[in-house]
Design an enzyme around this catalytic site. Structure first.
Site, PDB file in Angstrom:
ATOM      1  N   GLU A 262       0.886  -1.177   0.000  1.00  0.00           N
ATOM      2  CA  GLU A 262       0.000   0.000   0.000  1.00  0.00           C
ATOM      3  C   GLU A 262       0.915   1.215   0.000  1.00  0.00           C
ATOM      4  O   GLU A 262       1.381   1.664   1.047  1.00  0.00           O
ATOM      5  CB  GLU A 262      -0.879   0.003   1.253  1.00  0.00           C
ATOM      6  CG  GLU A 262      -1.815  -1.192   1.378  1.00  0.00           C
ATOM      7  CD  GLU A 262      -3.083  -1.080   0.537  1.00  0.00           C
ATOM      8  OE1 GLU A 262      -3.296  -0.019  -0.088  1.00  0.00           O
ATOM      9  OE2 GLU A 262      -3.846  -2.053   0.497  1.00  0.00           O
ATOM     10  N   CYS A 296      -2.383   9.177   2.175  1.00  0.00           N
ATOM     11  CA  CYS A 296      -2.012   8.590   0.881  1.00  0.00           C
ATOM     12  C   CYS A 296      -3.041   8.979  -0.164  1.00  0.00           C
ATOM     13  O   CYS A 296      -2.734   9.079  -1.343  1.00  0.00           O
ATOM     14  CB  CYS A 296      -1.911   7.073   1.008  1.00  0.00           C
ATOM     15  SG  CYS A 296      -3.344   6.345   1.792  1.00  0.00           S
TER      16      CYS A 296
HETATM   17  P1  NAD Z   1       8.111   5.410   4.779  1.00  0.00           P
HETATM   18  O1  NAD Z   1       8.192   4.617   3.516  1.00  0.00           O
HETATM   19  O2  NAD Z   1       9.203   6.359   5.077  1.00  0.00           O
HETATM   20  O3  NAD Z   1       8.012   4.411   6.043  1.00  0.00           O
HETATM   21  C1  NAD Z   1       6.978   3.470   6.168  1.00  0.00           C
HETATM   22  C2  NAD Z   1       7.449   2.295   7.009  1.00  0.00           C
HETATM   23  O4  NAD Z   1       8.404   1.538   6.266  1.00  0.00           O
HETATM   24  C3  NAD Z   1       8.143   2.681   8.311  1.00  0.00           C
HETATM   25  O5  NAD Z   1       7.698   1.831   9.330  1.00  0.00           O
HETATM   26  C4  NAD Z   1       9.613   2.433   7.991  1.00  0.00           C
HETATM   27  O6  NAD Z   1      10.396   2.144   9.114  1.00  0.00           O
HETATM   28  C5  NAD Z   1       9.506   1.234   7.081  1.00  0.00           C
HETATM   29  N1  NAD Z   1      10.654   1.001   6.183  1.00  0.00           N
HETATM   30  C6  NAD Z   1      11.396   1.920   5.553  1.00  0.00           C
HETATM   31  N2  NAD Z   1      12.336   1.307   4.782  1.00  0.00           N
HETATM   32  C7  NAD Z   1      12.162  -0.025   4.925  1.00  0.00           C
HETATM   33  C8  NAD Z   1      12.800  -1.186   4.402  1.00  0.00           C
HETATM   34  N3  NAD Z   1      13.827  -1.094   3.560  1.00  0.00           N
HETATM   35  N4  NAD Z   1      12.341  -2.403   4.756  1.00  0.00           N
HETATM   36  C9  NAD Z   1      11.282  -2.521   5.598  1.00  0.00           C
HETATM   37  N5  NAD Z   1      10.653  -1.455   6.145  1.00  0.00           N
HETATM   38  C10 NAD Z   1      11.079  -0.224   5.811  1.00  0.00           C
HETATM   39  O7  NAD Z   1       6.695   6.165   4.748  1.00  0.00           O
HETATM   40  P2  NAD Z   1       6.123   7.321   5.727  1.00  0.00           P
HETATM   41  O8  NAD Z   1       6.855   8.587   5.483  1.00  0.00           O
HETATM   42  O9  NAD Z   1       5.996   6.806   7.111  1.00  0.00           O
HETATM   43  O10 NAD Z   1       4.617   7.468   5.169  1.00  0.00           O
HETATM   44  C11 NAD Z   1       4.255   8.252   4.085  1.00  0.00           C
HETATM   45  C12 NAD Z   1       4.140   7.433   2.808  1.00  0.00           C
HETATM   46  O11 NAD Z   1       3.265   6.320   3.009  1.00  0.00           O
HETATM   47  C13 NAD Z   1       3.506   8.212   1.657  1.00  0.00           C
HETATM   48  O12 NAD Z   1       4.178   7.894   0.470  1.00  0.00           O
HETATM   49  C14 NAD Z   1       2.073   7.720   1.626  1.00  0.00           C
HETATM   50  O13 NAD Z   1       1.420   7.866   0.381  1.00  0.00           O
HETATM   51  C15 NAD Z   1       2.261   6.278   1.986  1.00  0.00           C
HETATM   52  N6  NAD Z   1       1.047   5.689   2.545  1.00  0.00           N
HETATM   53  C16 NAD Z   1       0.336   4.832   1.746  1.00  0.00           C
HETATM   54  C17 NAD Z   1      -0.869   4.305   2.211  1.00  0.00           C
HETATM   55  C18 NAD Z   1      -1.687   3.385   1.340  1.00  0.00           C
HETATM   56  O14 NAD Z   1      -2.571   2.732   1.890  1.00  0.00           O
HETATM   57  N7  NAD Z   1      -1.447   3.307   0.043  1.00  0.00           N
HETATM   58  C19 NAD Z   1      -1.324   4.625   3.498  1.00  0.00           C
HETATM   59  C20 NAD Z   1      -0.557   5.485   4.291  1.00  0.00           C
HETATM   60  C21 NAD Z   1       0.627   6.013   3.791  1.00  0.00           C
END
Ligand code: NAD
Length: 509
Positions: A262, A296
């Protein structure tokens, strides 16, 4: 002038609230500093798990799985029912933590917890409806059917902006499907995740279910990565940026695990010449400026017919001028803070890139409240009028930044809607039924969420949630999204007393 809570006020409120939810606040040892975007200051310090601990956690979850899969699904539903009741009791507490850690205004933070209660209701019903199909067999005296079984350990990696609901969408459904959950929440929202977990832990204890059905591992990306790579994690559900999904997807695929991604969105509304502009303005302002642009599904583009684009832009700019920006927990605030300076800087640099491409800033931009909250980043929601969809417009900038683009013919508007790498949410505002139907048709929007006369954000839990292309293709929450959390077995039962082979094959020895 908006008053911003002090460091000690906010820290005390957060810790008291977490304690009320069942978190062992005094046992939070460690030196990782957590901050609130409301004042940019420290809330508390706590400890993180290291990647090596993941193996132990998954082992515990696998053991819980072996017991839980034997519990009948409706009995598993009883646990989720109790969880939902406890969430309702703690709704205001959990909402306070969401506001303090993610910066959401109170009504949106309560909405997030309500969404958790709703998915519990849904999952309880689902626990009696995990239907398999029976198909007519081509052979006499045979029965052909499919059955759905618990899948295994579900790993959940979640983003800061839905620090509670996304976990519950996965967890409520996973639990009724027979799966334990190991959660790696965002490093920016640890108290919210500990509190959510504590509420579920209470329900688990009351119901006598295995303790390791729910585990939360605070930590950085390396902890997420260890979950991603662990062969004991049958389904990895990851919510976050496309950048993160690009790393996670191939890693899970390499070990033939299942992933549910997602990721980012770049959501648009098409506003046709026949649209009710009052409705459109209200829908756009909530979707674009609500949650300080950090959903998102936040609307990032408006594609408006040339006959209405000027009036619409003026009306949006005027509404943006009236948006109350401030402490998200204060009455009347509609726009809270951005999560941190990096997010604010990304917004400012996108505005410069867009104006460099010929765009005109018609509302907002810049920082608010820096005099009273110098460590926090309150952005003025911005609108940039563009002539073309340049590279910066096609990118997701996770901020309250809306681009307005003109179109001449409806097919061109659909083309613009689809001409971005992401495919999460979209909407059309129109009074012309043919336009609405075209937008919903196979030649219409290519997104996972396609709405008519409503904004791009604020989905209900009953539908499957997710999007196409760089949004990752995952679906969670309602409809038949539960199937991702189960294993399908196709069964053929022979009661004929003979052994006819399929397709008429003869293999007589
Ligand atoms: P992010 O990608 O920085 O972090 C999200 C999560 O991923 C965190 O828990 C982080 O620790 C983890 N993570 C990061 N790198 C990783 C790796 N290599 N392996 C495993 N885990 C890893 O995102 P954010 O800044 O917290 O959130 C914002 C983003 O999330 C935006 O792009 C938004 O559109 C998206 N988002 C999407 C949805 C959806 O349902 N499509 C919902 C909410 C947020």
């Amino acid at each position: 002038m908006t008053s911003i809570p002090t460091q000690s006020e906010l820290s005390a409120l957060a810790l008291d609230t977490a304690r009320r939810c069942g978190v062992d606040v005094d046992g939070l040892t460690g030196d990782v500093v957590t901050r609130s975007p409301i004042n940019g200051q420290q809330v508390t310090t706590l400890g993180w798990r290291d990647a090596a601990y993941v193996d132990e956690a998954v082992g515990r979850a696998e053991e819980a799985f072996r017991a839980w899969r034997r519990v009948p699904a409706p009995a598993r539903g009883a646990l989720v029912k109790r969880f939902g009741e406890l969430l309702a009791e703690h709704k205001d507490d959990l909402a306070v933590l969401v506001s303090i850690e993610a910066g959401k205004i109170t009504s949106e933070a309560r909405g997030e917890i309500q969404e958790m209660i709703d998915i519990c209701d849904f999952a309880v019903g689902l626990s009696r409806q995990l239907y398999g199909r029976t198909m007519p067999s081509e052979r006499a005296g045979h029965r052909l059917m499919e059955t759905w079984h618990p899948l295994g350990v579900v790993g959940v990696v979640s983003a800061f902006n839905f620090p509670a609901a996304v976990w519950s969408w996965n967890t409520a459904v996973a639990l009724v499907c027979g799966d334990p959950v190991v959660w790696k929440p965002s490093e920016l929202t640890p108290l919210t995740s500990l509190a959510c977990h504590a509420v579920l832990a209470q329900a688990i204890a009351e119901q006598g279910a295995p303790e390791a059905l729910s585990q939360v591992l605070l930590g950085g990306p390396e902890v997420g990565q260890a979950l991603v790579e662990h062969p004991g994690v049958a389904l990895l559900s990851a919510t976050g940026s496309t950048r993160m999904g690009r790393l996670v997807g191939p890693r899970v695929a390499e070990r033939f695990g299942r992933s549910l991604l997602e990721l980012g969105g770049n959501n648009a509304a098409v506003v046709s010449g026949s649209a009710d502009l009052d409705l459109a303005v209200r829908g756009i302002v909530f979707s674009a400026a609500g949650t300080a642009g950090q959903r998102c599904t936040t609307m990032r583009r408006v594609i408006a017919h040339t006959s209405v684009v000027d009036e619409l832009t003026d009306r949006l700019a005027s509404a943006y001028g009236r948006l109350p920006i401030g402490n998200p927990m204060a009455d009347g605030t509609l726009v809270g803070p951005m999560i941190n300076q990096r997010a604010y800087d990304a917004m400012e640099s996108a505005i410069s890139a867009a104006t460099g491409d010929g765009g005109k800033l018609v509302a907002g931009g810049g920082r608010a409240l820096d005099d009273v909250a110098p460590d926090a980043f309150y952005a003025r929601p911005a609108i940039v009028r563009m002539d073309a969809q340049t590279e910066v417009v096609a990118r997701e900038t996770f901020a309250p930044l809306l681009y307005v683009l003109p179109y001449d013919d409806f097919a061109g508007a659909i083309e613009l809607n689809n001409a971005v790498p992401q495919g999460l949410s979209s909407s059309v505002f129109t009074s012309d039924q043919a336009e609405a139907e075209l937008f919903l048709s196979p030649e219409g929007s290519d997104c996972g969420i396609v709405n008519v006369n409503i904004g791009t954000s604020g989905a209900e839990i009953g539908g499957a949630f997710g999007g196409e292309k760089e949004t990752g293709g995952g679906r969670e929450s309602g409809s038949d999204a539960w199937r991702a959390y189960m294993r399908r077995a196709t069964n053929t039962v022979n009661f004929s007393g003979e052994l006819p082979l399929a397709q008429g094959v003869d293999f007589t020895v």
